[in-house]
Design a protein around this motif. Structure first.
Motif, PDB file in Angstrom:
ATOM      1  N   MET A   1     -10.357  -5.553  -4.191  1.00  0.00           N
ATOM      2  CA  MET A   1     -10.297  -5.051  -2.815  1.00  0.00           C
ATOM      3  C   MET A   1     -11.576  -5.386  -2.059  1.00  0.00           C
ATOM      4  SD  MET A   1      -8.678  -1.246  -3.243  1.00  0.00           S
ATOM      5  CE  MET A   1      -7.117  -0.981  -4.059  1.00  0.00           C
TER       6      MET A   1
ATOM      7  N   ALA B   1      -5.336   0.088  -1.171  1.00  0.00           N
ATOM      8  CA  ALA B   1      -6.487   0.938  -0.860  1.00  0.00           C
ATOM      9  C   ALA B   1      -6.031   2.340  -0.490  1.00  0.00           C
ATOM     10  CB  ALA B   1      -7.296   0.317   0.276  1.00  0.00           C
TER      11      ALA B   1
ATOM     12  N   ARG C   1      -9.066   4.828  -1.180  1.00  0.00           N
ATOM     13  CA  ARG C   1     -10.266   4.158  -0.655  1.00  0.00           C
ATOM     14  C   ARG C   1     -10.089   4.021   0.861  1.00  0.00           C
ATOM     15  NH1 ARG C   1     -12.586  -0.831  -3.056  1.00  0.00           N
ATOM     16  NH2 ARG C   1     -14.556   0.262  -2.754  1.00  0.00           N
TER      17      ARG C   1
END
Length: 949
Positions: free
Chosen positions: A623, A682, A687
């Motif tokens: 990511m 994500a 995140r």
């Protein structure tokens, strides 16, 4: 390979061997008509008659024109459909069309010596993959189909005549027997069959066939056989020596010797085998192509030198992809070419129950099949292999080596005679076979959509398939064209005939791989079959395989895999190569690696065997790699944009280097789907800063490329993420960008709601920058709602704020905006003043995008003021800059604007051209309202031109 267009079977377009979806049946009908008349004009009237006859659709001409437009979009660069003389002509090299190549080969064969003529006619026959235009129906196509079938039969009989002259009567006997059964009254076939039987030593059978034909002709037609057939019958009775080829040496050594058995070891041909026309043709070509004349590598032995002349087709592919089926289907179709027999062995290279077969065992099996006394078989492998090669020398045999694990298994089983052919299947490339023995490698892919449909139809019956076409489409989609998955699905459906196919599709959609598993029969379980490929991998390679299963995106690259796995580039490359060698991964152009969806689903299950922290750290690394590379790309696209730096990447993760704006655009384009998937991942991993920043860094790219729906989706995900982030400006920015996305999609109420929320947050937190940005966006939204006065008010408020903030780039943008809305309200003096000031400021700052926007506005002002030539000049300058920037969204808008001054100046061709290009871009970008409007502009222009003439 280039581009191939086919009608001798299903109508297909293939580019570099890959099937390209042409569209639905009627669209393929249009392509078939154009292909039949390649490089000749087909008038609109002819097109309508040949495709629809008397069942024309509503607005038939427009429908046909739309079909042609869609075909233009899918055709490769070296094929085009040109508008000519009131119709269309498909411009293509005739050699790229199977039908025209067939005609050329047949015609060319007529002037050649027999050996060359036979090769040409066999090549022509290999182009047929079934009934012409299979699955398509119109009266014209039906008539053409009948004519083509007659041509096919005539060419087939010409080929048999030449083969008989070449002394190849043994080869054509099975074919002639089938032809004689199909048409018992065809005297040409009867003559060929009788001659072949006589030459093969079966004179009694030849005479018996004549008697049966004589009786049928008398009973059914009341006539005797023709003079030619009667003469042949008499010559056979007289044992005319002229009926036997002068050179018996042509077939010398090809028939089995009396003291040697003729092994027929091929397993039964696969039932319900469908498709694979290209692969079957490639195998046939490998068989008939002359061996390479290059000398063998220095230092190789005599066995290697002999084997280099053998035609070896090494068929590779993932488990369950249909390698053995293809090999057996081809072998049975061409068994008559190998009158001395066929040898077959399963080497068990990939099996859950057995270790790979020892080469000694395989050689011993072949020696037994060839009739060798067990007591005389040597004990040494080299001596056994030498004896095997001696026994098959000069014999025309086919050797099928199935499921090979390594080249070492295969090499001792290669004959030393060029009269033999070898088929090798395995999941790896068997590199040394290619390098040292000249093997032709054939990588199998999944079935095309049409081939998958045909397989399910064959297994389930046409009636059941036709009753639920939607469910069949979904099953094909869920199986991804994977042959074993389709076969398992067909078995599940066939064993439950009372269950609707829609329910089976729903089960497969919900349960995925679980539906393709089998507890007691590993060979009937896709996960089990795929698992056998992992046995040959190292622990590190298995880990990489599992991590690739959970990595976001449809495909990946070496730099991304290095980040995902925390391996150095060299180590990541080695692991990828091993997975590619095992047919678990495919490398595609541009350095991209991809897995079939079902293989990836299996990889995901293996990833769950890894520790949780290993999986999470891998996802975090990849990511960060994508986010920070996208951030660098965005800075290149819009260096004047507000700098919002994401959190630092995980240690050891380095963004992919992007040297310039061209590289940035190319990377974003290639990774777009992966970046969207990364945002989803994500969100799932919590995140939130990554999810939000991905929406931010993709903003410029989405705007330039016109990816409006993707822009909306990313900002909706960012809105959820923003609720977990502390900075209130983040929430204001998110609502503003959401408002922008809704506005561009024409959802103005939603746009205004989000923009109002953005302004409220900015005012509450005394954020003048966000207030200015939001006023600017509100101006755009109110203009789209046809309220230019309110739009001008918001634009002025944005300009005042930017001047107090000392933001020259934004000030230039606001100046341009004020000028535009002033022009909309008819105040051209104020409009020019503001837009010229914006242009000067942008050129001073070398802001190409701002400069292009100001030029576009000046074009709009000039056109509104009646200065059409000046307007066209401004628009052309803006268009050049937008194209250079790759800003296709504004290219479309400026093309739309440019058409108006061209039309006002009577330059109708120029207006039509720019509007047509704008229309295509609007459709690609999902700007439906703009597309409808510009279609009306084109229609109005056509009416205007018609009235003039």
């Amino acid at each position: 390979m280039g581009t191939e267009l086919r009608v001798l079977g299903q109508v297909e377009l293939r580019v570099d061997g890959r099937l390209v979806e042409v569209g639905h049946a009627r669209q393929r009908c249009v392509l078939a008509v154009l292909l039949m008349e390649a490089n000749r004009v087909v008038t609109m009237e002819q097109l309508l008659d040949r495709v629809w006859a008397d069942r024309l659709p509503y607005k038939a001409r427009q429908v046909a024109s739309n079909y042609v437009s869609r075909l233009r979009q899918v055709l490769a660069g070296d094929v085009a459909i040109a508008r000519r003389g009131g119709g269309y002509a498909l411009e293509v090299d005739p050699e790229a069309v199977d039908l025209h190549r067939f005609h050329r080969l047949v015609q060319q064969a007529r002037g050649q010596e027999d050996a060359q003529a036979l090769a040409l006619l066999e090549e022509a026959a290999g182009l047929w993959r079934g009934e012409p235009f299979a699955g398509l129906d119109s009266p014209w196509l039906a008539a053409v189909r009948t004519g083509l079938e007659r041509e096919r039969v005539a060419a087939r009989l010409d080929r048999v005549d030449v083969a008989l002259r070449c002394g190849r009567h043994t080869e054509v006997l099975p074919e002639l027997s089938a032809l004689a059964d199909q048409d018992a009254l065809d005297e040409r076939v009867a003559a060929q069959f009788m001659l072949a039987l006589h030459r093969a030593g079966r004179t009694a059978d030849a005479l018996a066939h004549y008697r049966h034909l004589h009786t049928r002709l008398i009973d059914q037609l009341g006539t005797e056989p023709g003079t030619a057939l009667q003469d042949l019958h008499q010559r056979i009775l007289d044992t005319d020596p002229a009926l036997t080829p002068a050179s018996a040496a042509i077939t010398r050594g090809t028939a089995a010797r009396a003291d040697q058995p003729v092994p027929r070891q091929l397993p039964a041909p696969p039932r319900c085998f469908t498709g694979r026309g290209t692969e079957l043709a490639r195998l046939s070509k490998a068989l008939t192509t002359e061996p390479e004349q290059n000398p063998p590598p220095s230092g190789t032995g005599s066995a290697t030198r002999a084997a280099a002349a053998v035609v070896i087709s090494a068929i590779g592919g993932a488990g369950g992809i249909g390698k053995t089926w293809l090999a057996l289907a081809w072998a049975h179709q061409h068994a008559e070419r190998f009158p001395d027999g066929q040898l077959f062995v399963d080497l068990h290279g990939f099996s859950s129950t057995q270790e790979p077969m020892a080469t000694e065992v395989a050689v011993r099996g072949f020696l037994d099949a060839l009739g060798v006394d067990p007591g005389s078989i040597p004990t040494d492998l080299d001596a056994q292999a030498a004896l095997y090669r001696s026994l098959v020398a000069d014999r025309r045999m086919l050797i099928v080596l199935d499921n090979a694990a390594t080249a070492d298994q295969v090499v001792p089983l290669l004959p030393g005679s060029a009269t033999c052919a070898v088929l090798v299947t395995g999941r790896t490339r068997l590199a040394s076979l290619i390098d040292r023995h000249g093997a032709r490698h054939l990588q199998l892919d999944v079935l095309s959509r049409q081939e998958a449909h045909a397989l399910l139809s064959a297994r389930l019956g046409v009636g059941r398939v036709a009753a639920e076409p939607g469910a069949i489409d979904e099953l094909v989609e869920l199986c991804g064209g994977h042959p074993l998955a389709l076969s398992i699905t067909a078995r599940n459906a066939a064993t439950r005939p009372g269950l609707p196919l829609a329910e089976i599709a729903a089960e497969l959609r919900e349960l995925g791989l679980e539906m393709l598993d089998h507890d007691t029969d590993p060979a009937a379980s896709l996960p089990a079959v795929l698992s056998w490929s992992l046995h040959w991998l190292t622990d590190q390679q298995r880990t990489v395989f599992g991590l690739l299963g959970i990595a976001p995106g449809p495909d990946t690259t070496l730099p991304a895999v290095a980040a995902l796995t925390d391996l150095p580039p060299a180590g990541a490359r080695k692991a990828l190569s091993a997975l590619e060698e095992a047919s678990l991964l495919e490398r595609r152009p541009g350095g991209r690696y991809t897995m079939h969806d079902l293989v990836r689903a299996y990889a995901t299950t293996t990833a769950h065997d890894l520790p949780d922290d290993v999986r999470e750290r891998a996802l975090v690394r990849v990511m960060d790699f994508h986010l920070h590379t996208a951030f660098a790309a965005d800075r290149l696209l819009d260096p004047h944009r507000e700098l919002l730096q994401p959190d630092p990447p995980t240690p050891g993760v380095h963004p992919h280097p992007l040297p310039d704006i061209t590289a940035a655009l190319a990377w974003l384009q290639a990774e777009h789907a992966t970046l969207l998937a990364t945002q989803h991942a994500a969100v799932a991993l919590g995140r939130h800063h990554v999810a939000w920043h991905l929406a931010w860094v993709l903003g410029s790219f989405h705007h330039r490329r016109g990816h409006l729906r993707d822009k909306l989706a990313t900002w909706r995900a960012a809105l959820d993420a923003a609720e977990h982030l502390p900075n209130p400006a983040t929430r204001s920015r998110t609502h503003r960008h959401l408002g922008n996305a809704y506005s561009r999609l024409g959802q103005h109420e939603e746009a205004t709601r989000h923009l109002t929320q953005a302004l409220d947050v900015a005012v509450r937190h005394r954020d003048p920058t966000e207030q200015a940005h939001t006023h600017q966006q509100l101006a755009i939204t109110w203009a789209r709602r046809k309220d230019d006065r309110r739009a001008l008010d918001h634009a002025r408020r944005a300009l005042d704020l930017y001047r107090t903030l000392d933001r020259p780039a934004r000030e230039a943008d606001a100046l341009n905006q004020v000028g535009w809305y002033a022009a909309c309200l008819g105040d051209f003096s104020m409009a020019r003043e503001h837009c010229h000031e914006a242009l000067t400021l942008c050129r001073h700052r070398q802001d190409s995008e701002g400069e292009a926007g100001a030029l576009d506005s000046l074009g709009f002002i000039a056109h509104r003021a009646g200065e059409h030539r000046q307007a066209a000049d401004h628009y052309h300058q803006a268009l050049t800059l937008f194209r250079t920037l790759g800003h296709t969204y504004l290219v479309a808008t400026t093309l739309d604007n440019l058409g108006h001054p061209h039309a006002a100046l009577g330059q109708h061709d120029q207006a039509r051209a720019v509007w047509q290009e704008a229309l295509e871009l609007y459709r690609e970008q999902g700007r439906d309202e703009d597309a409808v409007r510009i279609q009306q502009q084109l229609a109005d222009l056509a009416v205007l031109v018609d009235r003039r003439f």
